[in-house]
Design a protein around this motif. Structure first.
Motif, PDB file in Angstrom:
ATOM      1  N   THR A 155     -15.664   0.074   3.435  1.00 59.22           N
ATOM      2  CA  THR A 155     -14.715   1.530   2.870  1.00 59.22           C
ATOM      3  C   THR A 155     -13.920   0.597   1.974  1.00 59.22           C
ATOM      4  O   THR A 155     -14.159  -0.374   1.727  1.00 59.22           O
ATOM      5  CB  THR A 155     -13.371   1.204   4.607  1.00 59.22           C
ATOM      6  OG1 THR A 155     -14.092   1.473   5.436  1.00 59.22           O
ATOM      7  CG2 THR A 155     -12.382   1.767   3.715  1.00 59.22           C
ATOM      8  N   THR A 156     -13.340   1.157   1.239  1.00 59.85           N
ATOM      9  CA  THR A 156     -13.083   1.378  -0.522  1.00 59.85           C
ATOM     10  C   THR A 156     -11.765   0.910  -0.639  1.00 59.85           C
ATOM     11  O   THR A 156     -11.601   2.917   0.167  1.00 59.85           O
ATOM     12  CB  THR A 156     -13.906   1.127  -1.471  1.00 59.85           C
ATOM     13  OG1 THR A 156     -15.313   0.552  -1.349  1.00 59.85           O
ATOM     14  CG2 THR A 156     -12.995   1.110  -2.522  1.00 59.85           C
ATOM     15  N   GLN A 157     -10.616   1.114  -0.915  1.00 60.28           N
ATOM     16  CA  GLN A 157      -9.546   1.410  -1.008  1.00 60.28           C
ATOM     17  C   GLN A 157      -8.656   0.826  -2.413  1.00 60.28           C
ATOM     18  O   GLN A 157      -9.090   0.392  -2.882  1.00 60.28           O
ATOM     19  CB  GLN A 157      -8.576   0.793   0.068  1.00 60.28           C
ATOM     20  CG  GLN A 157      -8.650   1.058   0.998  1.00 60.28           C
ATOM     21  CD  GLN A 157      -7.677   0.720   1.830  1.00 60.28           C
ATOM     22  OE1 GLN A 157      -7.664  -0.723   1.721  1.00 60.28           O
ATOM     23  NE2 GLN A 157      -6.658   1.524   3.412  1.00 60.28           N
ATOM     24  N   HIS A 158      -8.478   1.485  -3.079  1.00 63.21           N
ATOM     25  CA  HIS A 158      -7.294   1.816  -4.757  1.00 63.21           C
ATOM     26  C   HIS A 158      -6.150   2.123  -4.097  1.00 63.21           C
ATOM     27  O   HIS A 158      -5.851   3.495  -3.886  1.00 63.21           O
ATOM     28  CB  HIS A 158      -8.165   2.488  -5.855  1.00 63.21           C
ATOM     29  CG  HIS A 158      -9.320   2.015  -6.182  1.00 63.21           C
ATOM     30  ND1 HIS A 158     -10.492   2.768  -7.194  1.00 63.21           N
ATOM     31  CD2 HIS A 158     -10.174   1.054  -5.578  1.00 63.21           C
ATOM     32  CE1 HIS A 158     -11.329   1.389  -7.173  1.00 63.21           C
ATOM     33  NE2 HIS A 158     -11.581   0.322  -6.392  1.00 63.21           N
ATOM     34  N   PHE A 159      -4.891   1.594  -4.908  1.00 57.85           N
ATOM     35  CA  PHE A 159      -3.780   2.012  -5.083  1.00 57.85           C
ATOM     36  C   PHE A 159      -2.830   2.201  -6.236  1.00 57.85           C
ATOM     37  O   PHE A 159      -3.724   1.900  -6.936  1.00 57.85           O
ATOM     38  CB  PHE A 159      -2.773   0.357  -4.299  1.00 57.85           C
ATOM     39  CG  PHE A 159      -3.245   0.374  -3.168  1.00 57.85           C
ATOM     40  CD1 PHE A 159      -2.309   1.738  -1.614  1.00 57.85           C
ATOM     41  CD2 PHE A 159      -3.638  -0.731  -2.365  1.00 57.85           C
ATOM     42  CE1 PHE A 159      -2.396   0.964  -0.973  1.00 57.85           C
ATOM     43  CE2 PHE A 159      -3.972  -0.765  -0.727  1.00 57.85           C
ATOM     44  CZ  PHE A 159      -3.204   0.300  -0.331  1.00 57.85           C
ATOM     45  N   TYR A 160      -2.822   2.947  -6.747  1.00 58.72           N
ATOM     46  CA  TYR A 160      -2.487   2.905  -7.976  1.00 58.72           C
ATOM     47  C   TYR A 160      -1.186   4.226  -7.727  1.00 58.72           C
ATOM     48  O   TYR A 160      -0.486   3.855  -6.709  1.00 58.72           O
ATOM     49  CB  TYR A 160      -2.987   3.859  -8.800  1.00 58.72           C
ATOM     50  CG  TYR A 160      -3.607   5.519  -8.072  1.00 58.72           C
ATOM     51  CD1 TYR A 160      -2.962   6.241  -8.497  1.00 58.72           C
ATOM     52  CD2 TYR A 160      -4.926   5.505  -7.212  1.00 58.72           C
ATOM     53  CE1 TYR A 160      -3.345   8.146  -7.677  1.00 58.72           C
ATOM     54  CE2 TYR A 160      -5.520   6.506  -6.413  1.00 58.72           C
ATOM     55  CZ  TYR A 160      -4.199   8.026  -6.991  1.00 58.72           C
ATOM     56  OH  TYR A 160      -4.780   9.342  -6.731  1.00 58.72           O
ATOM     57  N   ASP A 161       0.334   4.636  -8.975  1.00 53.59           N
ATOM     58  CA  ASP A 161       0.751   4.861  -9.155  1.00 53.59           C
ATOM     59  C   ASP A 161       2.021   4.809  -8.467  1.00 53.59           C
ATOM     60  O   ASP A 161       3.017   4.575  -7.492  1.00 53.59           O
ATOM     61  CB  ASP A 161       1.394   6.336  -8.845  1.00 53.59           C
ATOM     62  CG  ASP A 161       0.368   7.174 -10.076  1.00 53.59           C
ATOM     63  OD1 ASP A 161       0.653   6.684 -11.019  1.00 53.59           O
ATOM     64  OD2 ASP A 161      -0.221   8.332  -9.792  1.00 53.59           O
ATOM     65  N   LEU A 162       1.805   2.759  -8.600  1.00 57.90           N
ATOM     66  CA  LEU A 162       2.888   2.513  -7.249  1.00 57.90           C
ATOM     67  C   LEU A 162       4.653   2.537  -7.854  1.00 57.90           C
ATOM     68  O   LEU A 162       4.715   2.411  -8.998  1.00 57.90           O
ATOM     69  CB  LEU A 162       2.442   0.606  -7.165  1.00 57.90           C
ATOM     70  CG  LEU A 162       1.102   0.230  -6.924  1.00 57.90           C
ATOM     71  CD1 LEU A 162       1.309  -0.923  -6.694  1.00 57.90           C
ATOM     72  CD2 LEU A 162       1.773   1.274  -4.969  1.00 57.90           C
ATOM     73  N   GLY A 163       5.493   2.457  -6.620  1.00 54.37           N
ATOM     74  CA  GLY A 163       6.807   2.850  -7.906  1.00 54.37           C
ATOM     75  C   GLY A 163       6.747   3.730  -7.820  1.00 54.37           C
ATOM     76  O   GLY A 163       8.726   4.698  -8.102  1.00 54.37           O
ATOM     77  N   LYS A 164       6.622   5.600  -7.898  1.00 58.65           N
ATOM     78  CA  LYS A 164       6.726   6.550  -8.462  1.00 58.65           C
ATOM     79  C   LYS A 164       7.130   7.462  -7.020  1.00 58.65           C
ATOM     80  O   LYS A 164       6.489   7.061  -6.219  1.00 58.65           O
ATOM     81  CB  LYS A 164       4.984   7.038  -9.327  1.00 58.65           C
ATOM     82  CG  LYS A 164       4.991   6.870 -10.087  1.00 58.65           C
ATOM     83  CD  LYS A 164       3.836   7.436 -11.321  1.00 58.65           C
ATOM     84  CE  LYS A 164       3.575   7.551 -12.054  1.00 58.65           C
ATOM     85  NZ  LYS A 164       2.854   8.648 -13.176  1.00 58.65           N
ATOM     86  N   PRO A 165       7.916   7.856  -7.618  1.00 60.06           N
ATOM     87  CA  PRO A 165       8.794   8.462  -5.904  1.00 60.06           C
ATOM     88  C   PRO A 165       7.716   9.064  -5.163  1.00 60.06           C
ATOM     89  O   PRO A 165       6.991  10.324  -5.413  1.00 60.06           O
ATOM     90  CB  PRO A 165       9.705   9.460  -6.876  1.00 60.06           C
ATOM     91  CG  PRO A 165      10.115   9.016  -8.245  1.00 60.06           C
ATOM     92  CD  PRO A 165       8.626   8.244  -8.238  1.00 60.06           C
ATOM     93  N   VAL A 166       7.605   9.392  -3.924  1.00 57.67           N
ATOM     94  CA  VAL A 166       7.462   9.887  -2.946  1.00 57.67           C
ATOM     95  C   VAL A 166       8.095  10.934  -2.171  1.00 57.67           C
ATOM     96  O   VAL A 166       9.111   9.879  -1.545  1.00 57.67           O
ATOM     97  CB  VAL A 166       6.426   9.186  -2.599  1.00 57.67           C
ATOM     98  CG1 VAL A 166       5.719   9.794  -1.117  1.00 57.67           C
ATOM     99  CG2 VAL A 166       5.144   8.903  -3.612  1.00 57.67           C
ATOM    100  N   THR A 167       7.790  11.547  -1.467  1.00 53.26           N
ATOM    101  CA  THR A 167       9.051  12.102  -0.290  1.00 53.26           C
ATOM    102  C   THR A 167       7.507  13.033   0.992  1.00 53.26           C
ATOM    103  O   THR A 167       6.592  13.653   0.599  1.00 53.26           O
ATOM    104  CB  THR A 167       9.581  13.787  -0.690  1.00 53.26           C
ATOM    105  OG1 THR A 167      10.504  13.315  -2.294  1.00 53.26           O
ATOM    106  CG2 THR A 167      10.200  14.394   0.080  1.00 53.26           C
ATOM    107  N   ILE A 168       7.524  12.596   1.795  1.00 53.73           N
ATOM    108  CA  ILE A 168       7.096  13.233   2.852  1.00 53.73           C
ATOM    109  C   ILE A 168       7.872  13.591   4.121  1.00 53.73           C
ATOM    110  O   ILE A 168       8.899  13.183   4.383  1.00 53.73           O
ATOM    111  CB  ILE A 168       6.039  12.115   3.961  1.00 53.73           C
ATOM    112  CG1 ILE A 168       5.306  11.051   2.263  1.00 53.73           C
ATOM    113  CG2 ILE A 168       5.153  12.107   4.641  1.00 53.73           C
ATOM    114  CD1 ILE A 168       4.468   9.819   2.728  1.00 53.73           C
ATOM    115  N   GLU A 169       7.201  14.950   4.339  1.00 55.84           N
ATOM    116  CA  GLU A 169       8.608  15.529   5.441  1.00 55.84           C
ATOM    117  C   GLU A 169       7.231  16.047   6.417  1.00 55.84           C
ATOM    118  O   GLU A 169       6.215  15.725   6.809  1.00 55.84           O
ATOM    119  CB  GLU A 169       8.757  17.114   4.278  1.00 55.84           C
ATOM    120  CG  GLU A 169       9.997  16.650   3.508  1.00 55.84           C
ATOM    121  CD  GLU A 169      11.029  16.226   4.150  1.00 55.84           C
ATOM    122  OE1 GLU A 169      11.396  16.021   4.687  1.00 55.84           O
ATOM    123  OE2 GLU A 169      11.235  15.574   2.984  1.00 55.84           O
TER     124      GLU A 169
END
Length: 268
Positions: free
Chosen positions: A251-265
């Motif tokens: 399994t491979t993971q990449h994290f990006y756009d850290l700190g950009k606003p995210v809304t989850i409803e």
């Protein structure tokens, strides 16, 4: 990465990854970006300079004492705490996951009110999911609608969603990655510093940190777990190879756009 079918809790690439702020540690100045053996790494482009981490991010105090220098040994418990603190400092981000013939993208909130929303696509089509705290919703081609999971329900669909939700948490929840890191007592910082191409188009130079010995996590025997960290302990990603019930999985993971606003409803 070899295409193999993932099994529940078989492996989680981390994250995720992390890097260190100047003043909290000393980097090995002789270590230049190189090509990694990992399929997610590539050599530095000819005339391009990898983009730096967000200037708004300040390495948390939990990372103090962790030294990013080739040959250094890091304790898994300390590295896990640093990762959690770094993700809390950013608060949100996007994650790409590849596990066997399943791949997907998630948006996440990390902190006092954690949440995760995204989808995984594989042979059975696209499965969408939303996790808010302990609540889990999944929508699959077979269900045709959002179903909230409940392992104690008499409804078999709700039971299936509860079980599937745990699988996707293992694959894509950054908190699970932190728990994996803590399960390995010791990690080593390698001299190799690959350049990673993230899904948002950024090229970042990372420190490559690898578990020193195999370890077990939720019934899976993790053979090799690679973490990628920026100089300031920004999480970039990871790759884990493990065996469950005799089946190897990567399994491979990449994290990006850290700190950009995210809304989850929650789904309607």
């Amino acid at each position: 990465m070899r295409p193999v079918r993932p099994r529940p809790y078989a492996c989680i690439g981390t994250l995720l990854a992390v890097g260190l702020l100047a003043g909290c540690s000393s980097s090995d100045g002789s270590a230049e970006p190189t090509r990694s053996e990992s399929s997610s790494d590539r050599p530095a482009p000819g005339n391009e300079s990898p983009k730096a981490s967000s200037p708004a991010f300040a390495t948390p105090s939990e990372c103090d004492g962790l030294q990013l220098k080739g040959g250094t040994t890091l304790a898994g418990s300390a590295l896990s705490k640093c990762l959690v603190a770094a993700l809390k400092a950013y608060g949100s981000g996007t994650e790409a996951v590849q596990s066997g013939d399943e791949s997907g993208t998630s948006r996440f909130l990390f902190g006092d009110e954690p949440a995760l929303a995204g989808s995984m696509t594989g042979p059975e089509g696209e499965k969408a999911y939303v996790f808010k705290g302990e609540d889990e919703w999944i929508k699959t081609p077979g269900l045709g609608k959002w179903v909230k999971g409940d392992k104690n329900s008499s409804d078999p669909q709700e039971q299936i969603v509860a079980a599937t939700g745990k699988l996707y948490r293992a694959l894509a929840d950054p908190e699970m990655t932190a728990q994996m890191i803590a399960s390995a007592p010791e990690w080593t910082v390698e001299q190799e510093r690959p350049v990673l191409s993230l899904e948002n188009g950024e090229d970042v130079t990372a420190w490559r940190i690898v578990n020193m010995k195999p370890y077990t996590f939720m019934g899976a025997a993790v053979r090799e777990h690679i973490l990628w960290f920026g100089d300031d302990f920004t999480p970039y990603g990871g790759q884990a190879e493990s065996r469950t019930a005799g089946v190897m999985s990567t399994t491979t993971q990449h994290f990006y756009d850290l700190g950009k606003p995210v809304t989850i409803e929650a789904p309607e």
